[in-house]
Design a protein around this motif. Sequence first.
Motif, PDB file in Angstrom:
ATOM      1  N   GLY A 187      30.191  54.464  39.054  1.00  0.00           N
ATOM      2  CA  GLY A 187      30.679  55.744  37.975  1.00  0.00           C
ATOM      3  C   GLY A 187      30.142  55.537  36.595  1.00  0.00           C
ATOM      4  O   GLY A 187      30.485  56.385  35.847  1.00  0.00           O
ATOM      5  N   GLY A 188      29.733  54.197  36.188  1.00  0.00           N
ATOM      6  CA  GLY A 188      29.257  53.963  35.114  1.00  0.00           C
ATOM      7  C   GLY A 188      30.589  53.949  34.004  1.00  0.00           C
ATOM      8  O   GLY A 188      30.497  54.196  32.885  1.00  0.00           O
ATOM      9  N   MET A 189      31.682  53.424  34.678  1.00  0.00           N
ATOM     10  CA  MET A 189      33.052  53.484  34.043  1.00  0.00           C
ATOM     11  C   MET A 189      33.171  51.640  33.400  1.00  0.00           C
ATOM     12  O   MET A 189      33.729  51.189  34.373  1.00  0.00           O
ATOM     13  N   GLY A 190      32.600  51.433  32.462  1.00  0.00           N
ATOM     14  CA  GLY A 190      32.640  49.867  32.137  1.00  0.00           C
ATOM     15  C   GLY A 190      34.104  49.405  31.740  1.00  0.00           C
ATOM     16  O   GLY A 190      34.474  48.465  31.880  1.00  0.00           O
ATOM     17  N   TRP A 191      34.954  50.650  31.131  1.00  0.00           N
ATOM     18  CA  TRP A 191      36.553  50.074  31.110  1.00  0.00           C
ATOM     19  C   TRP A 191      37.087  49.606  32.281  1.00  0.00           C
ATOM     20  O   TRP A 191      37.864  48.644  32.107  1.00  0.00           O
ATOM     21  N   LEU A 192      36.754  50.390  33.485  1.00  0.00           N
ATOM     22  CA  LEU A 192      37.377  50.168  34.640  1.00  0.00           C
ATOM     23  C   LEU A 192      36.932  48.664  35.257  1.00  0.00           C
ATOM     24  O   LEU A 192      37.644  48.193  35.964  1.00  0.00           O
ATOM     25  N   LEU A 193      35.690  48.650  34.968  1.00  0.00           N
ATOM     26  CA  LEU A 193      34.922  47.674  35.473  1.00  0.00           C
ATOM     27  C   LEU A 193      35.514  46.037  34.699  1.00  0.00           C
ATOM     28  O   LEU A 193      35.842  45.097  35.639  1.00  0.00           O
ATOM     29  N   ALA A 194      35.986  46.339  33.674  1.00  0.00           N
ATOM     30  CA  ALA A 194      36.706  45.137  32.917  1.00  0.00           C
ATOM     31  C   ALA A 194      37.954  45.096  33.200  1.00  0.00           C
ATOM     32  O   ALA A 194      38.455  43.858  33.563  1.00  0.00           O
ATOM     33  N   VAL A 195      38.777  46.113  33.756  1.00  0.00           N
ATOM     34  CA  VAL A 195      39.988  45.779  34.559  1.00  0.00           C
ATOM     35  C   VAL A 195      39.934  45.152  35.677  1.00  0.00           C
ATOM     36  O   VAL A 195      40.692  44.387  36.045  1.00  0.00           O
ATOM     37  N   ALA A 196      38.884  45.416  36.386  1.00  0.00           N
ATOM     38  CA  ALA A 196      38.425  45.027  37.723  1.00  0.00           C
ATOM     39  C   ALA A 196      38.308  43.445  37.602  1.00  0.00           C
ATOM     40  O   ALA A 196      38.925  42.385  38.305  1.00  0.00           O
ATOM     41  N   ARG A 197      37.637  43.111  36.589  1.00  0.00           N
ATOM     42  CA  ARG A 197      37.335  41.543  36.314  1.00  0.00           C
ATOM     43  C   ARG A 197      38.529  41.008  35.837  1.00  0.00           C
ATOM     44  O   ARG A 197      38.762  39.772  36.219  1.00  0.00           O
ATOM     45  N   HIS A 198      39.318  41.514  35.077  1.00  0.00           N
ATOM     46  CA  HIS A 198      40.477  40.988  34.523  1.00  0.00           C
ATOM     47  C   HIS A 198      41.569  40.608  35.661  1.00  0.00           C
ATOM     48  O   HIS A 198      42.028  39.849  35.800  1.00  0.00           O
ATOM     49  N   SER A 199      41.624  41.719  36.533  1.00  0.00           N
ATOM     50  CA  SER A 199      42.440  41.548  37.994  1.00  0.00           C
ATOM     51  C   SER A 199      41.830  40.311  38.639  1.00  0.00           C
ATOM     52  O   SER A 199      42.719  39.455  39.141  1.00  0.00           O
ATOM     53  N   GLN A 200      40.715  40.333  38.917  1.00  0.00           N
ATOM     54  CA  GLN A 200      40.166  39.082  39.623  1.00  0.00           C
ATOM     55  C   GLN A 200      40.524  37.682  38.755  1.00  0.00           C
ATOM     56  O   GLN A 200      40.967  36.800  39.560  1.00  0.00           O
ATOM     57  N   ALA A 201      40.516  37.626  37.456  1.00  0.00           N
ATOM     58  CA  ALA A 201      40.891  36.395  36.763  1.00  0.00           C
ATOM     59  C   ALA A 201      42.515  36.437  37.121  1.00  0.00           C
ATOM     60  O   ALA A 201      42.838  34.960  37.178  1.00  0.00           O
ATOM     61  N   VAL A 202      43.197  37.250  37.076  1.00  0.00           N
ATOM     62  CA  VAL A 202      44.705  37.138  37.312  1.00  0.00           C
ATOM     63  C   VAL A 202      44.890  36.379  38.590  1.00  0.00           C
ATOM     64  O   VAL A 202      45.654  35.459  38.573  1.00  0.00           O
ATOM     65  N   LEU A 203      44.141  36.973  39.541  1.00  0.00           N
ATOM     66  CA  LEU A 203      44.379  36.477  41.026  1.00  0.00           C
ATOM     67  C   LEU A 203      44.105  35.214  40.977  1.00  0.00           C
ATOM     68  O   LEU A 203      44.583  34.569  41.722  1.00  0.00           O
ATOM     69  N   HIS A 204      42.734  34.643  40.657  1.00  0.00           N
ATOM     70  CA  HIS A 204      42.311  33.321  40.634  1.00  0.00           C
ATOM     71  C   HIS A 204      43.210  32.365  39.832  1.00  0.00           C
ATOM     72  O   HIS A 204      43.541  31.174  40.218  1.00  0.00           O
ATOM     73  N   ASN A 205      43.749  32.713  38.892  1.00  0.00           N
ATOM     74  CA  ASN A 205      44.857  31.912  38.041  1.00  0.00           C
ATOM     75  C   ASN A 205      45.783  31.675  38.694  1.00  0.00           C
ATOM     76  O   ASN A 205      46.663  30.558  38.740  1.00  0.00           O
ATOM     77  N   GLY A 206      46.509  32.842  39.251  1.00  0.00           N
ATOM     78  CA  GLY A 206      47.754  32.518  40.177  1.00  0.00           C
ATOM     79  C   GLY A 206      47.320  31.511  41.401  1.00  0.00           C
ATOM     80  O   GLY A 206      48.352  30.842  41.877  1.00  0.00           O
ATOM     81  N   LEU A 207      46.431  31.691  41.974  1.00  0.00           N
ATOM     82  CA  LEU A 207      46.090  30.820  43.081  1.00  0.00           C
ATOM     83  C   LEU A 207      45.569  29.404  42.593  1.00  0.00           C
ATOM     84  O   LEU A 207      45.199  28.523  43.404  1.00  0.00           O
ATOM     85  N   GLY A 208      45.368  29.307  41.381  1.00  0.00           N
ATOM     86  CA  GLY A 208      44.903  28.052  41.012  1.00  0.00           C
ATOM     87  C   GLY A 208      43.401  27.702  41.021  1.00  0.00           C
ATOM     88  O   GLY A 208      43.040  26.407  41.053  1.00  0.00           O
ATOM     89  N   ASN A 209      42.680  28.782  41.311  1.00  0.00           N
ATOM     90  CA  ASN A 209      41.289  28.619  41.520  1.00  0.00           C
ATOM     91  C   ASN A 209      40.670  28.935  39.987  1.00  0.00           C
ATOM     92  O   ASN A 209      40.033  29.927  39.644  1.00  0.00           O
ATOM     93  N   TYR A 210      40.642  28.059  39.291  1.00  0.00           N
ATOM     94  CA  TYR A 210      40.428  28.384  37.871  1.00  0.00           C
ATOM     95  C   TYR A 210      38.727  28.510  37.417  1.00  0.00           C
ATOM     96  O   TYR A 210      38.559  29.239  36.409  1.00  0.00           O
ATOM     97  N   PRO A 211      37.893  27.880  38.168  1.00  0.00           N
ATOM     98  CA  PRO A 211      36.556  28.210  38.216  1.00  0.00           C
ATOM     99  C   PRO A 211      36.264  29.923  38.239  1.00  0.00           C
ATOM    100  O   PRO A 211      35.464  30.409  37.507  1.00  0.00           O
ATOM    101  N   ALA A 212      36.863  30.324  39.229  1.00  0.00           N
ATOM    102  CA  ALA A 212      36.730  31.501  39.535  1.00  0.00           C
ATOM    103  C   ALA A 212      37.305  32.484  38.589  1.00  0.00           C
ATOM    104  O   ALA A 212      36.623  33.629  38.259  1.00  0.00           O
TER     105      ALA A 212
END
Length: 948
Positions: free
Chosen positions: A693-718
């Motif tokens: 949909g060309g929605m860059g703000w939501l894409l940033a939210v998705a990437r941020h959510s990935q970062a939260v998930l992987h920080n919680g799991l201790g997967n720091y490179p991801a």
Amino acid sequence: MAGDQLRGRRRERETLDRLLRDVRSGQSRVLVLRGEAGVGKTALLDYLVEQARAGRVVAAAGVEPETELAYSALQQVCAPLLGHLDRLPEPQRDALATAFGLSAGRPPEALIVGLAVLGLLAEAATERPLLCVVDDAQWLDRMSEVVLVFVARRLDAESVALVFAARDPGTPPDPLGGLPELRVGGLPDADARALLDSVLPGPIDARVRDRILAETRGNPLALLELPRDLTPAELAFGFGVPTTTPLQDRVEDGFRRRIAALPGDTRRLLLAAAVEPIGDVPLLWRAAAVLGIAPAAAVPAETAGLVEFGARVGFRHPLVRSAAWRAADPAELRAVHAALAEVTDAEQDPDRRAWHRAHAAVGPNEEVAAELERSADRALARGGRAAAAAFLERAAELTLDSATRAARTLAAAQARFASGAFGAVPGLLSAAEMGPLDPVQRAVAERLRARVAFAVNAGRAAVSPLLEAAARLAELDPAAARETFVSAIGAALNAGRFGIDDLGRAVDAAAAATAGDNARPAGPGAGDDPAGRVLAALIAWHRGGHVAAVPLFRRALDAITPDRDLDLLWLGGLFVHEVWDDEQFLDRNERAVAFARESGNRSLLPTALTFRATALIFAGRFADASDLIDEAEALARVTGPSPHPAAAALLAAHRGRADTAAHHDRADTAAHHDRGDTATGLIDALAADAEAGGMGWLLAVARHSQAVLHNGLGNYPAALAASSAATDHENLAVLQWGLTELVEAAARAGEPAVAAKARDRLAEHTAAVDTAWARGTQALADALAGPAADADGNYRRAVAEFATTRLDLQLARARLLYGEWLRRHDRRADARAQLRPAHDAFSTMGAEGFADRAGRELLATGETIRKRSAPGVPEELTPQEAQIARLAAAGRTNPEIGAVLFLSPRTVEWHLRKIFAKLGVTSRRELRSSARPDGERAPRDGRPPRST
């Protein structure tokens, strides 16, 4: 109809019998009988009504000519139950009375009407079980459809059965989709043969019989009707031309031929009965008298088995009505409408009279057009926006004066927009602009075109049309121009990385319109209204950066209120993050939800609920956030607007279940089944939709959510890769979220230079404000990426600052990071003092990834980890029961809980009885004094829990 008269319907009868048993035992049930025309759905409804004769039955049916009259079907359902109206809470009572035209009042929103109907059905069922049957649901008027489907999704323990019969859905979406469904197919072969043989006049060629059976596919109506069209030679020898015409059309064509064979007066009487939708026999006889038709004209139609004239008019099948209506000569149809208009009481039923007069008119007729306009006003007063639009469109067609015609067409466009039919608006606006519009009307048209552009596509594609509309509005309506410039910049902000040039172009255009000089006053952007303040803040942010914009963000927030500035609420939510104000973050969206609930604003509530859910995630109240997301999605299925998709991904990320099903229940939609319910699945789906949909703000939210998930799991490179992607563009609010994750991920992944750079970027945002949220965030970043000698002090400052806020998630994460640092510096006792409360908080919230991470650290200190039963709520309580328990513990009454959760008070009471039994308590007082049902700790200041 007796059960033994229903050939081959054992499975269906057993399902309906079971439904009635459940209702008699105190449960509520909903069922959709789905199948093609003539397959026997109405016969099954008749069977159900007969079996339910010991209870109370109300019935309604959609009628094709009535699809534009607001609440026409709902009134059929509710009219026999209005004796219970006084038992409803006053706001619901007033909303229902206004919707039905029983009293004047503020136009009610569909959600309030829906809650009122839910309560009315529940009250009626307290005396004896209630069965409500709705036939031909595919022809329900829009408002009746919205309300009845809403009620269907909320029935639970009221002793109410709501059963729809509907044809197979056409183009999606299907309003009844997701409700329990019973597919009604053709009769089994043996029963189909027996039924066919019962109507055949004599011997028949076996091959002809087989062809009829194959073509009808066991459809009972087709088996009864199609042989009528075959000659004796065709029946005996199989002569005839095979046809590929759809079965429904062939049956309707057969009815049309039978009608054409009737005497002229009988045909006209049948047409009048088809056009008069409610089966009012006295009204029909009065119309027949106007047409010069004697009562004896009814006999041939009854003899032919097409209709019955009893207490009400009953057609053999809805296809008979359709056949009579569609086959009529236009002049004859106008004459029938004229007769019905003449005998319809102008005081008792003005809208139906106006509708008949409109269809009787041959050419322009200002008297009828004015009457339709008054009907539109009444429809709007009742909340029937789609009906108002239909009245206004027909009024415009009958209007000769071009200026008046344009005004009525413009009003129709406004009503279509308000009803959510965005696709119809541009054509109506183009038609309106063909007539002379004054400056105010031109401003209305331009503003409406801009709002449609933003509603249909709130991303990059909307920027140019919004800017064009804003430029034209600048001289016509400066306030509207400001709002439109805000929408244009908002669309560019949504586009994010996909619309960088568009953002600059929108800001430049808005700034040019704002600027004044000695020769002329300041333009539309210079206003001090909420839109003007928001516009000034956005221009300052884009041109001068965060620091320059902070005072203007605060100034804009002071002006935006949840009950007036609905279109600006989402930007206000972003501004709150830019000023790092946790009190406003939690309070503003709580007020927006309260306003949306109280007003029944169905366009605002799903969005307000998901914004509130986001705030509750930061507060560590995952169970409450999940409840609100579920509610928003349930409402969106009924009322139309989709909830904001970011909250579900954020919640899944913080829950930290990468490979197991998320708590958030999405099993009711096929799309969510296909994508999977894991955190990874939800986030990937959000990212895919955002890119498509060309929605860059939501894409940033998705990437941020990935970062939260992987920080919680201790997967720091991801986490490092995801947070880097989330922070490579200046997105309001999300940039700050992403930078906090990037500092942590980079520091833990062994990238100190990246961590330091992210810390410095974060400092540019936190230094401009003086709040505990900002100070705590920066102290934590400094501890992770600053001088090692200052780490201990910075960690302590971060914990202390967050402890003064309502951001329990941030406090727990600060404790976790500090505890990890202490453990690595061999300060095990100090580490346990931080890790224990962090682990308990994460476990209580349901943040499983972070809880496991804290648990591993505790084990490393020598601590024994106590297993918890389940995150957020005891195992015994379902999510809905837990939500009801939380609200009851907070002091809400049953009607108040019902209003919050869109349940009937009776259902709330039923759930509370189960909750008391499961928790071993006997009263609300015991519930409040016992442990909180969701395991959430009480607020530090001793205040009662805040509502959601």
